[in-house]
Scaffold this motif. Structure first.
Motif, PDB file in Angstrom:
ATOM      1  N   ALA A 173      15.515 -18.809 -25.500  1.00 33.18           N
ATOM      2  CA  ALA A 173      15.971 -18.873 -24.048  1.00 33.18           C
ATOM      3  C   ALA A 173      17.349 -19.731 -23.959  1.00 33.18           C
ATOM      4  N   ARG A 174      17.268 -20.830 -24.461  1.00 34.20           N
ATOM      5  CA  ARG A 174      18.466 -21.808 -24.433  1.00 34.20           C
ATOM      6  C   ARG A 174      19.737 -21.059 -24.981  1.00 34.20           C
ATOM      7  N   GLU A 175      19.501 -20.619 -26.049  1.00 30.07           N
ATOM      8  CA  GLU A 175      20.561 -20.009 -26.858  1.00 30.07           C
ATOM      9  C   GLU A 175      21.207 -18.688 -26.047  1.00 30.07           C
ATOM     10  N   ARG A 176      20.279 -17.864 -25.311  1.00 25.08           N
ATOM     11  CA  ARG A 176      20.670 -16.794 -24.456  1.00 25.08           C
ATOM     12  C   ARG A 176      21.357 -17.195 -23.607  1.00 25.08           C
ATOM     13  N   GLY A 177      20.809 -18.232 -22.561  1.00 24.41           N
ATOM     14  CA  GLY A 177      21.576 -19.072 -21.680  1.00 24.41           C
ATOM     15  C   GLY A 177      22.968 -19.568 -21.768  1.00 24.41           C
ATOM     16  N   GLU A 178      23.152 -20.162 -22.921  1.00 23.89           N
ATOM     17  CA  GLU A 178      24.358 -20.590 -23.538  1.00 23.89           C
ATOM     18  C   GLU A 178      25.416 -19.294 -23.729  1.00 23.89           C
ATOM     19  N   GLU A 190      28.772 -18.722 -21.448  1.00 19.83           N
ATOM     20  CA  GLU A 190      30.116 -18.453 -22.226  1.00 19.83           C
ATOM     21  C   GLU A 190      30.856 -17.216 -21.967  1.00 19.83           C
ATOM     22  N   GLU A 191      30.122 -16.161 -21.847  1.00 15.59           N
ATOM     23  CA  GLU A 191      30.508 -14.949 -21.303  1.00 15.59           C
ATOM     24  C   GLU A 191      30.822 -14.885 -20.232  1.00 15.59           C
ATOM     25  N   ALA A 192      30.097 -15.626 -18.994  1.00 15.33           N
ATOM     26  CA  ALA A 192      30.819 -15.555 -17.835  1.00 15.33           C
ATOM     27  C   ALA A 192      32.042 -16.298 -17.600  1.00 15.33           C
ATOM     28  N   GLN A 203      34.179 -16.623 -20.030  1.00 18.43           N
ATOM     29  CA  GLN A 203      35.133 -15.640 -20.534  1.00 18.43           C
ATOM     30  C   GLN A 203      35.642 -14.672 -19.509  1.00 18.43           C
ATOM     31  N   LEU A 204      34.728 -13.987 -18.986  1.00 14.83           N
ATOM     32  CA  LEU A 204      34.908 -13.005 -17.931  1.00 14.83           C
ATOM     33  C   LEU A 204      35.844 -13.516 -16.793  1.00 14.83           C
ATOM     34  N   VAL A 205      35.424 -14.645 -16.429  1.00 15.41           N
ATOM     35  CA  VAL A 205      36.097 -15.373 -15.200  1.00 15.41           C
ATOM     36  C   VAL A 205      37.632 -15.820 -15.704  1.00 15.41           C
ATOM     37  N   GLY A 206      37.712 -16.079 -16.990  1.00 19.70           N
ATOM     38  CA  GLY A 206      39.032 -16.560 -17.479  1.00 19.70           C
ATOM     39  C   GLY A 206      39.981 -15.278 -17.513  1.00 19.70           C
ATOM     40  N   ARG A 207      39.535 -14.194 -18.026  1.00 18.48           N
ATOM     41  CA  ARG A 207      40.226 -12.864 -17.980  1.00 18.48           C
ATOM     42  C   ARG A 207      40.548 -12.345 -16.672  1.00 18.48           C
ATOM     43  N   HIS A 208      39.811 -12.416 -15.757  1.00 18.20           N
ATOM     44  CA  HIS A 208      39.764 -11.921 -14.445  1.00 18.20           C
ATOM     45  C   HIS A 208      39.588 -12.792 -13.109  1.00 18.20           C
ATOM     46  N   PRO A 209      40.579 -13.780 -13.058  1.00 16.33           N
ATOM     47  CA  PRO A 209      40.163 -15.116 -12.373  1.00 16.33           C
ATOM     48  C   PRO A 209      40.098 -14.498 -10.662  1.00 16.33           C
ATOM     49  N   LEU A 210      41.096 -13.530 -10.304  1.00 20.66           N
ATOM     50  CA  LEU A 210      41.381 -13.258  -9.078  1.00 20.66           C
ATOM     51  C   LEU A 210      40.135 -12.156  -8.629  1.00 20.66           C
ATOM     52  N   THR A 211      39.649 -11.373  -9.495  1.00 25.71           N
ATOM     53  CA  THR A 211      38.679 -10.599  -9.216  1.00 25.71           C
ATOM     54  C   THR A 211      37.089 -11.380  -9.032  1.00 25.71           C
ATOM     55  N   SER A 212      37.172 -12.557  -9.925  1.00 22.84           N
ATOM     56  CA  SER A 212      36.126 -13.402  -9.773  1.00 22.84           C
ATOM     57  C   SER A 212      35.936 -14.003  -8.573  1.00 22.84           C
ATOM     58  N   VAL A 213      37.064 -14.553  -8.008  1.00 19.75           N
ATOM     59  CA  VAL A 213      37.066 -15.298  -6.632  1.00 19.75           C
ATOM     60  C   VAL A 213      36.684 -14.364  -5.644  1.00 19.75           C
ATOM     61  N   VAL A 214      37.286 -13.123  -5.656  1.00 19.96           N
ATOM     62  CA  VAL A 214      36.907 -12.071  -4.603  1.00 19.96           C
ATOM     63  C   VAL A 214      35.303 -11.814  -4.695  1.00 19.96           C
ATOM     64  N   ALA A 215      34.879 -11.527  -5.818  1.00 17.69           N
ATOM     65  CA  ALA A 215      33.573 -11.021  -6.022  1.00 17.69           C
ATOM     66  C   ALA A 215      32.530 -12.132  -5.484  1.00 17.69           C
TER      67      ALA A 215
END
Length: 113
Positions: A71-76, A80-82, A84-96
């Motif tokens: 569970a800890r590994e999946r959470g980490e 990390e994926e979140a 990376q997603l925010v890093g790739r799409h910062p404006l979309t993330s803020v609006v969401a």
């Protein structure tokens, strides 16, 4: 000379008393041995039960620890994926995030206006 019947009865009574006293002592020894044997069996079975409980507890803790690690590994990985997603799409993330916050606020407000 023959002994009197009263002396014979007394001798027999004394012999019966002696036999009963010996029987009482033998019964006491037998009960003591039985008690000691039962106590030894109870101690043995209690030790067995304690060992079985300890083994089951240890196995349960190992299973729990494996599940916790997964569970800890999946959470980490999810964090990390979140990131990376925010890093790739910062404006979309803020609006969401704003949209989700707005919807939650309206749900919690419950039409108080």
């Amino acid at each position: 000379m023959a002994q009197s019947p009263e002396k014979d009865s007394n001798a027999e009574l004394d012999a019966v008393k002696a036999d009963l006293a010996k029987l009482r002592g033998d019964m006491g020894d037998l009960l003591k041995a039985f008690k000691e044997q039962n106590e030894a069996q109870v101690r043995y079975r209690a030790n067995q039960a304690r060992d079985e409980v300890k083994a089951a507890f240890d196995e349960g803790m190992e299973t729990f620890n494996r599940g916790y690690e997964r569970a800890r590994e999946r959470g980490e990985k999810g964090v990390e994926e979140a990131e990376q997603l925010v890093g790739r799409h910062p404006l979309t993330s803020v609006v969401a995030a704003f949209g989700v916050g707005f919807v939650i606020a309206k749900l919690l407000d419950g039409g108080r206006r």
